[in-house]
Every structure is written in structure tokens, then in C-alpha cells.
Design an enzyme around this catalytic site. Sequence first.
Site, mmCIF file in Angstrom:
data_model
loop_
_atom_site.group_PDB
_atom_site.id
_atom_site.type_symbol
_atom_site.label_atom_id
_atom_site.label_comp_id
_atom_site.label_asym_id
_atom_site.label_seq_id
_atom_site.Cartn_x
_atom_site.Cartn_y
_atom_site.Cartn_z
ATOM 1 C CB SER A 64 -14.682 6.529 4.797
ATOM 2 O OG SER A 64 -14.429 5.633 4.003
ATOM 3 N N GLY A 101 -9.569 13.661 -9.906
ATOM 4 C CA GLY A 101 -8.789 12.693 -8.834
ATOM 5 C C GLY A 101 -8.191 11.592 -9.530
ATOM 6 C CE1 TYR A 104 -5.062 3.804 -3.531
ATOM 7 C CE2 TYR A 104 -5.943 1.481 -3.818
ATOM 8 C CZ TYR A 104 -4.967 2.254 -3.246
ATOM 9 O OH TYR A 104 -3.941 2.007 -2.516
ATOM 10 C CB ILE A 105 -12.768 5.929 -6.819
ATOM 11 C CG1 ILE A 105 -12.649 5.266 -5.494
ATOM 12 C CG2 ILE A 105 -13.949 6.408 -7.353
ATOM 13 C CD1 ILE A 105 -13.477 5.728 -4.451
ATOM 14 C CD GLU A 165 -10.352 0.082 -8.724
ATOM 15 O OE1 GLU A 165 -11.601 0.199 -8.072
ATOM 16 O OE2 GLU A 165 -9.386 -0.273 -8.083
ATOM 17 C CG MET A 177 -9.656 5.402 4.496
ATOM 18 S SD MET A 177 -10.473 6.891 3.710
ATOM 19 C CE MET A 177 -10.961 7.542 5.415
ATOM 20 C CG HIS A 217 -7.153 -5.560 2.124
ATOM 21 N ND1 HIS A 217 -7.682 -5.174 0.978
ATOM 22 C CD2 HIS A 217 -5.855 -5.428 2.195
ATOM 23 C CE1 HIS A 217 -6.714 -4.387 0.367
ATOM 24 N NE2 HIS A 217 -5.484 -4.330 0.999
ATOM 25 C CG HIS A 229 7.071 -23.096 -17.746
ATOM 26 N ND1 HIS A 229 7.288 -21.726 -17.849
ATOM 27 C CD2 HIS A 229 7.021 -23.876 -18.836
ATOM 28 C CE1 HIS A 229 7.454 -21.594 -19.214
ATOM 29 N NE2 HIS A 229 7.297 -22.920 -19.707
HETATM 30 P P1 NAI Z 1 -7.484 8.610 -3.531
HETATM 31 O O1 NAI Z 1 -6.935 9.191 -2.323
HETATM 32 O O2 NAI Z 1 -6.891 7.327 -3.774
HETATM 33 O O3 NAI Z 1 -7.117 9.638 -4.846
HETATM 34 C C1 NAI Z 1 -7.692 11.101 -4.744
HETATM 35 C C2 NAI Z 1 -6.650 11.878 -5.697
HETATM 36 O O4 NAI Z 1 -7.260 13.084 -6.040
HETATM 37 C C3 NAI Z 1 -5.349 12.236 -5.497
HETATM 38 O O5 NAI Z 1 -4.513 11.697 -6.254
HETATM 39 C C4 NAI Z 1 -5.422 13.641 -5.125
HETATM 40 O O6 NAI Z 1 -4.141 14.238 -5.262
HETATM 41 C C5 NAI Z 1 -6.464 14.131 -5.916
HETATM 42 N N1 NAI Z 1 -7.371 15.356 -5.761
HETATM 43 C C6 NAI Z 1 -7.569 15.847 -4.365
HETATM 44 N N2 NAI Z 1 -8.139 17.067 -4.488
HETATM 45 C C7 NAI Z 1 -8.183 17.377 -5.837
HETATM 46 C C8 NAI Z 1 -8.644 18.598 -6.698
HETATM 47 N N3 NAI Z 1 -9.268 19.457 -5.924
HETATM 48 N N4 NAI Z 1 -8.332 18.622 -8.149
HETATM 49 C C9 NAI Z 1 -7.764 17.563 -8.820
HETATM 50 N N5 NAI Z 1 -7.266 16.278 -7.891
HETATM 51 C C10 NAI Z 1 -7.526 16.263 -6.754
HETATM 52 O O7 NAI Z 1 -9.001 8.757 -3.255
HETATM 53 P P2 NAI Z 1 -10.228 8.019 -4.164
HETATM 54 O O8 NAI Z 1 -9.848 7.681 -5.466
HETATM 55 O O9 NAI Z 1 -11.506 9.001 -3.970
HETATM 56 O O10 NAI Z 1 -10.502 6.645 -3.213
HETATM 57 C C11 NAI Z 1 -10.905 6.822 -1.859
HETATM 58 C C12 NAI Z 1 -10.191 5.823 -1.074
HETATM 59 O O11 NAI Z 1 -11.041 4.673 -1.304
HETATM 60 C C13 NAI Z 1 -8.756 5.226 -1.317
HETATM 61 O O12 NAI Z 1 -7.802 5.960 -0.737
HETATM 62 C C14 NAI Z 1 -8.646 3.967 -1.331
HETATM 63 O O13 NAI Z 1 -8.304 3.603 0.330
HETATM 64 C C15 NAI Z 1 -10.226 3.292 -1.233
HETATM 65 N N6 NAI Z 1 -10.388 2.945 -2.478
HETATM 66 C C16 NAI Z 1 -9.893 1.292 -2.481
HETATM 67 C C17 NAI Z 1 -9.949 0.529 -3.820
HETATM 68 C C18 NAI Z 1 -9.054 -0.542 -3.973
HETATM 69 O O14 NAI Z 1 -8.526 -0.948 -3.368
HETATM 70 N N7 NAI Z 1 -8.851 -1.150 -5.180
HETATM 71 C C19 NAI Z 1 -10.775 1.152 -4.681
HETATM 72 C C20 NAI Z 1 -11.625 2.260 -4.584
HETATM 73 C C21 NAI Z 1 -11.294 2.959 -3.445
#
Ligand code: NAI
Length: 467
Positions: free
Chosen positions: A146, A181, A184-185, A188, A320, A323, A446
Site C-alpha cells: 500500500s 490524522g 497509528y502513524i 507514533e 494493513m 504481521h 514476579h
Molecule cells: P489510520 O487509519 O491509522 O489513521 C488515520 C486517521 O486520520 C484516522 O483517525 C482518520 O479519522 C483521520 N483522518 C482522515 N482524514 C482526515 C482529515 N481530512 N482530517 C483529519 N483527520 C483525518 O492511518 P495511518 O496512521 O495513516 O496509518 C496507515 C496504516 O498503516 C494503519 O491503518 C496501520 O494499519 C498501518 N500502520 C501500522 C502501524 C503499527 O502497526 N504500529 C504503524 C504505522 C502504520
Amino acid sequence: MSEPYDLVVVGAGPGGYVAAIRAAQLGMKVACVEKMPALGGTCLNIGCIPSKALLDSSEFYHLAKERFGKHGITFGKLGLDLKAMLARKNDVVKGLTDGVRFLFKKNKIEPVQGTARIASPDSVEVATPQGPRMLSARHILLATGSVPIELPFLPFNGKTIVDSTGALAFEKVPEHLVVVGAGYIGLELGSVWKRLGSKVTVIEFLPRIVPIADHEAGDMLKKFLTKQGLEFHLETKVTGADVAGDRVTVHAEKKDGGKLDVACDRVLVAVGRRAYSDGLGLDKIGIAVDPRTGKVGVDKHYRTSVPTISAIGDLIDGPMLAHKAEDEGVAFAELLAGKAGHVDYATIPSVIYTAPELASVGLTEQQAIEQGLSYKVGKFPFLANGRAKALDETEGFVKILADKTTDRLLGMHILGPRASDMIAEAVAVMEFGGSAEDVARTCHAHPSLPEAVREAALAVDGRAIHI
Ligand code: NAI
């Protein structure tokens, strides 16, 4: 064209490279096409691994700056060498991507560098740096992952408005980083730059951060991040930005109609990712791509509408997560070899690597309610855990949901130190269909952080000891 491969994998991310290794272990002749020079895909090169390297480095810096004094550790002037920090991150990445190349060699998998196009149901054309090459294949696996979603009114420019890749490599600590947004990203990388000294403002469209998380856990995480200095604007939609040299003004609209304008020097747009299959020529071969998500439909054996072509990972339905893609890669290869490959989608954990970390598996309380389930809740705070006290990491709690009648574990949410490691216990118990009582009756060392998991399991029946 040479002798056909049993399997040609397109994409060497965690889904593709793991599928290639498992298929080779099962005796198949495998090639893996990757357009980037380094193997490992987004996760190893520009995702999970470099972000965790920076999260760990920035956490050490933060600890040294804010917390060592409490442990009685004093030292001279604390410095930050961002260049060295980024170089260490790159070293971590290189070590791991070289490791994948070594594993390919060990398993006799041929890495083919170049951009793939599906030429027919049993051939892949690769544009390599040396010219086009045709690979003949009995089976083709698409594992192309992706890419970040780009907002049309806030296009990436690689300098002041960036995606996650850009935010892993700012050459100086931003003065003020606006994160669009709170997923996750955003959380972090927002945490990384906050710890290194940036002012961080997070703008989120929905009423809560990490909207998919258990609400109680997500709301508590917001409280901790706010205490760390991250500023949140919820129910606020970003509508555009004005860029002037090195400065950006981000424009947003609040739910109540109010306007928000934030002046900053860097913007990270992290509003989700979109499945990526550009240039593969799937339309020509008759494989439909969802125009909204970019995803491809598959059956239970990961076969697309063209039976010799399969797909896994971010390219198909589901979370996405690296794992999840790895597990699908293994299951796919085993099914292809006539074995009983299987992924249990109900027990895929997810982790947000903030401090404290938020790790979850199974149902959130909101999902349990939506599904009309009768459930019990057990909770235990890290404040009452001896090891957490010794570590001075007492923020957060363990929350367990168990079926009211059968006591079967429905979900676990750990907001706390090393939650990413602790969630494995919940995953294993749920895989075996275990109950809260099973966890409660299991001896835990413990003093250790996982004792909080056991106490939360005891709390399901109101018999936690240390609270
Ligand atoms: P995300 O789907 O986690 O979060 C995106 C956020 O942006 C949502 O809360 C959404 O409501 C918000 N949003 C969308 N449009 C917006 C707007 N116009 N204005 C303000 N807020 C808005 O997506 P993210 O953080 O980009 O990560 C993508 C994917 O990458 C995640 O779904 C995850 O699967 C994967 N990821 C996993 C990690 C982990 O496992 N630790 C770390 C980083 C990414």
C-alpha cells in the site's frame, strides 16, 4: 523464456518475502520481484522498522532529559545529534534488509530487481535495470502492499508537507509539526518529534484519537499524550494549506463550524493508506480493483478471479499490518502445497508504539456491545504493579473482556509499558479458545509487567489481589 518457476512473488515486503521463503521451504522454485534495490518493502525500509528505531532513540533521549534524575542519574550537558540518530536508524534498516537477502540466498529464492507487470495468467514481465525480462510462472502472488493516501487539497511536496517516509528523515527537528490524522502513524511519528523538541499539533476528523481502539483505552492514551505536550484538535477537518517557502499555514474546520488556522514549518499527513497495484495491468488480465480502496478480491485460498494469480497483505481486505501479511504469506504457500494453511483473523493483535504503548487483540468493548454479547470486564492498573513501579512506568492499565457465560476471552487491551510484548499472551490464550480463568490460574513471574495481565483476569471475577 526459461523453465517456469512454481511461484513468482511480486513484492518483497513482509507478505511477499515470507510467502517466498515458506514456498521455498516446501520445495517450490521461487522468484521474487521487487522494484526497490533493498528487500523488505515498506515495513523494513520506510515503515515499522525505521519508525521503531526512531521511537526507541527518541524515547532514550526523553528519558535522559526528563526522567533519569528521578533514578538518581545525573550527567553533564545532554546533546542531540539528529544526524547520528538517523544514521543509526538507517543501519538498523540495512541490517534487516540485508538479512532478508541472506534468507533468500539460503532458501535458493531468486530476487529479481525491477518493476513487474502481469503479462498473462502464467507470466510476469519485469522491467529490470538491464532491460525487460519475462518470467514464466505456474502461480503468481501479488504482495504489492500500500501507499499513503494523499489529500487532494494538501498534496505532498516532499519538504514541508510530507508522508510518513518524509517524517522519518527530517534533516532538522521541526519547530512546529502539524500532524493530520490521529491514527497509528500520526501518533507514533508525532511522539518521536515531540520528544526531540518539536511543538506537535494533531488534527483529527473524528471525535477521538485512534478511533478503532477500545474507547476507554484510546481516551486514556490521549490523556497521557496531552500530558506529554501533544496538542489535539478533534472533530476538526483539514481543508487545505498555504505554503510560503519554509512555512505552512494549515486550514481546518471544526464540527461546530469554527475555523482553525495553524502556522507551522512541517506537516505530516497520515490519513490512512491505499492498496497499491499501479502498473501491474490487473484490469487487462481481468482482475477487478476496488476504485476507492485499491483492494483486490480473493477467495479463502487467496486466489483472485484468475485462479493462477493470488494476492495477500495490504492489497486484500483486513487490517494493513505487517504481521497479518506475513501470516497470509505462510498460509498461502501452505495451501498452495496442499497443506492446511490458515489465518485466524479474530486474533490478529495491533499495537500503537506510543509511550505508553497500546496493544489490543480481539473485540473492543464497543464491538462487544454492537454484537449484543453479554460480557464481563476485568481491569488492573500498572500503578499497582511492582515491576512498573520499579521501572517508573506506571501509566495505563490492562482491560480484559470475557464472555459472561463461558468466560472465554473476547478481547484484551493493554495500555502500558512493553504492551507490544505482553499482548502475545492474550493472542496465544485466544488462539486456544482459553478463558479469563485460564489466565488467572497461570503462574506469572514476579515481579513482572505481565502480572498485571493476570490481575486483570482475576478482576474479571472481582478477585484481583493487589488492588
Ligand atoms: P489510520 O487509519 O491509522 O489513521 C488515520 C486517521 O486520520 C484516522 O483517525 C482518520 O479519522 C483521520 N483522518 C482522515 N482524514 C482526515 C482529515 N481530512 N482530517 C483529519 N483527520 C483525518 O492511518 P495511518 O496512521 O495513516 O496509518 C496507515 C496504516 O498503516 C494503519 O491503518 C496501520 O494499519 C498501518 N500502520 C501500522 C502501524 C503499527 O502497526 N504500529 C504503524 C504505522 C502504520
